[in-house]
Design a protein around this motif. Structure first.
Motif, PDB file in Angstrom:
ATOM      1  N   UNK A   1       4.305   5.849  18.012  1.00  0.00           N
ATOM      2  CA  UNK A   1       2.719   5.219  17.555  1.00  0.00           C
ATOM      3  C   UNK A   1       2.466   3.922  17.921  1.00  0.00           C
ATOM      4  N   UNK A   2       3.610   3.084  17.763  1.00  0.00           N
ATOM      5  CA  UNK A   2       3.530   1.639  18.126  1.00  0.00           C
ATOM      6  C   UNK A   2       3.267   1.588  19.722  1.00  0.00           C
ATOM      7  N   UNK A   3       4.247   1.961  20.305  1.00  0.00           N
ATOM      8  CA  UNK A   3       3.942   2.058  21.690  1.00  0.00           C
ATOM      9  C   UNK A   3       2.967   2.576  22.637  1.00  0.00           C
ATOM     10  N   UNK A   4       2.429   3.578  21.866  1.00  0.00           N
ATOM     11  CA  UNK A   4       1.197   4.088  22.467  1.00  0.00           C
ATOM     12  C   UNK A   4      -0.185   3.340  22.130  1.00  0.00           C
ATOM     13  N   UNK A   5      -0.021   2.502  21.042  1.00  0.00           N
ATOM     14  CA  UNK A   5      -1.150   1.677  20.734  1.00  0.00           C
ATOM     15  C   UNK A   5      -1.863   2.504  19.436  1.00  0.00           C
ATOM     16  N   UNK A   6      -1.493   3.812  19.053  1.00  0.00           N
ATOM     17  CA  UNK A   6      -2.366   4.468  18.037  1.00  0.00           C
ATOM     18  C   UNK A   6      -1.963   3.922  16.742  1.00  0.00           C
ATOM     19  N   UNK A   7      -1.138   3.198  16.667  1.00  0.00           N
ATOM     20  CA  UNK A   7      -0.819   2.215  15.411  1.00  0.00           C
ATOM     21  C   UNK A   7      -0.373   0.967  15.526  1.00  0.00           C
ATOM     22  N   UNK A   8      -0.725  -0.252  15.003  1.00  0.00           N
ATOM     23  CA  UNK A   8      -0.493  -1.477  15.057  1.00  0.00           C
ATOM     24  C   UNK A   8       0.361  -2.083  14.127  1.00  0.00           C
ATOM     25  N   UNK A   9       1.068  -3.102  14.334  1.00  0.00           N
ATOM     26  CA  UNK A   9       2.119  -3.580  13.401  1.00  0.00           C
ATOM     27  C   UNK A   9       1.464  -3.630  11.982  1.00  0.00           C
TER      28      UNK A   9
ATOM     29  N   UNK B   1       1.116  -0.131  10.563  1.00  0.00           N
ATOM     30  CA  UNK B   1       2.654   0.331  10.200  1.00  0.00           C
ATOM     31  C   UNK B   1       3.115  -0.269   8.856  1.00  0.00           C
ATOM     32  N   UNK B   2       2.869  -1.534   8.594  1.00  0.00           N
ATOM     33  CA  UNK B   2       3.307  -2.128   7.483  1.00  0.00           C
ATOM     34  C   UNK B   2       2.451  -1.627   6.219  1.00  0.00           C
ATOM     35  N   UNK B   3       1.190  -1.241   6.601  1.00  0.00           N
ATOM     36  CA  UNK B   3       0.450  -0.737   5.376  1.00  0.00           C
ATOM     37  C   UNK B   3       0.695   0.880   5.082  1.00  0.00           C
TER      38      UNK B   3
ATOM     39  N   UNK C   1       2.916   4.587   1.405  1.00  0.00           N
ATOM     40  CA  UNK C   1       3.781   5.895   1.346  1.00  0.00           C
ATOM     41  C   UNK C   1       4.787   5.382   0.206  1.00  0.00           C
ATOM     42  N   UNK C   2       5.415   4.305  -0.046  1.00  0.00           N
ATOM     43  CA  UNK C   2       6.257   3.836  -0.951  1.00  0.00           C
ATOM     44  C   UNK C   2       5.887   4.402  -2.332  1.00  0.00           C
ATOM     45  N   UNK C   3       4.599   4.440  -2.687  1.00  0.00           N
ATOM     46  CA  UNK C   3       3.973   4.823  -3.893  1.00  0.00           C
ATOM     47  C   UNK C   3       3.877   6.394  -4.007  1.00  0.00           C
ATOM     48  N   UNK C   4       3.773   6.934  -3.130  1.00  0.00           N
ATOM     49  CA  UNK C   4       3.979   8.433  -2.995  1.00  0.00           C
ATOM     50  C   UNK C   4       5.291   9.249  -2.691  1.00  0.00           C
ATOM     51  N   UNK C   5       6.148   8.530  -1.857  1.00  0.00           N
ATOM     52  CA  UNK C   5       7.482   9.253  -1.556  1.00  0.00           C
ATOM     53  C   UNK C   5       8.410   8.566  -2.261  1.00  0.00           C
ATOM     54  N   UNK C   6       8.233   7.463  -2.922  1.00  0.00           N
ATOM     55  CA  UNK C   6       9.414   6.863  -3.698  1.00  0.00           C
ATOM     56  C   UNK C   6       9.938   5.567  -2.998  1.00  0.00           C
ATOM     57  N   UNK C   7      10.548   4.681  -4.025  1.00  0.00           N
ATOM     58  CA  UNK C   7      10.862   3.486  -3.624  1.00  0.00           C
ATOM     59  C   UNK C   7      11.978   3.662  -2.733  1.00  0.00           C
ATOM     60  N   UNK C   8      12.723   4.463  -2.909  1.00  0.00           N
ATOM     61  CA  UNK C   8      14.115   4.741  -1.985  1.00  0.00           C
ATOM     62  C   UNK C   8      13.729   4.812  -0.462  1.00  0.00           C
ATOM     63  N   UNK C   9      12.541   5.994  -0.111  1.00  0.00           N
ATOM     64  CA  UNK C   9      12.112   6.361   0.918  1.00  0.00           C
ATOM     65  C   UNK C   9      11.298   5.000   1.368  1.00  0.00           C
TER      66      UNK C   9
ATOM     67  N   UNK D   1      13.078   0.657   8.642  1.00  0.00           N
ATOM     68  CA  UNK D   1      12.640   1.154  10.056  1.00  0.00           C
ATOM     69  C   UNK D   1      11.397   0.403  10.889  1.00  0.00           C
ATOM     70  N   UNK D   2      10.540   0.236  10.135  1.00  0.00           N
ATOM     71  CA  UNK D   2       9.307  -0.268  10.649  1.00  0.00           C
ATOM     72  C   UNK D   2       9.488  -1.783  11.181  1.00  0.00           C
ATOM     73  N   UNK D   3      10.135  -2.746  10.233  1.00  0.00           N
ATOM     74  CA  UNK D   3      10.582  -3.948  10.688  1.00  0.00           C
ATOM     75  C   UNK D   3      11.748  -3.889  11.619  1.00  0.00           C
TER      76      UNK D   3
END
Length: 105
Positions: A53-61, A64-66, A71-79, A86-88
């Motif tokens: 996603x990052x390398x293709x330009x589909x998603x910007x930095x 990705x942070x957003x 997803x933290x709120x929906x997938x849980x704090x651990x995930x 992974x993003x950083x």
């Protein structure tokens, strides 16, 4: 004796066909897939999709942070914490790579 990976060939063809459909743009497909993979805890596959996603330009930095925040709120704090790492790490790794010279590409 050489063997043929018929399953691999079939799977590759099916994924190529799936990603070539035109109703959803690749960006939206990528977002759906990242959410699904994070929700299932498939961290290695998340790495592959974040990188693509990052390398293709589909998603910007910042996007990705957003995704991490959302997803933290929906997938849980651990995930979410795993995804944040992974993003950083991806952003840092890409920033350290040498940029292509003139005429590259």
């Amino acid at each position: 004796m050489q063997t043929v990976d018929s399953f691999g060939i079939t799977a590759e063809r099916q994924f190529a066909d799936l990603w070539s459909r035109t109703v959803l743009p690749d960006r939206e497909r990528r977002l759906l897939l990242i959410g699904l993979l994070v929700g299932q805890g498939l961290h290695e596959m998340v790495d592959v999709q974040l990188d693509a996603a990052l390398r293709s330009g589909e998603l910007a930095e910042d996007e990705l942070r957003e995704i991490v925040v959302f997803l933290t709120h929906y997938a849980g704090w651990t995930r979410g914490a795993q995804l944040n790492t992974q993003v950083e790490e991806l952003i840092e790794r890409v920033a350290r790579e040498p940029s292509p010279g003139p005429g590259a590409g």
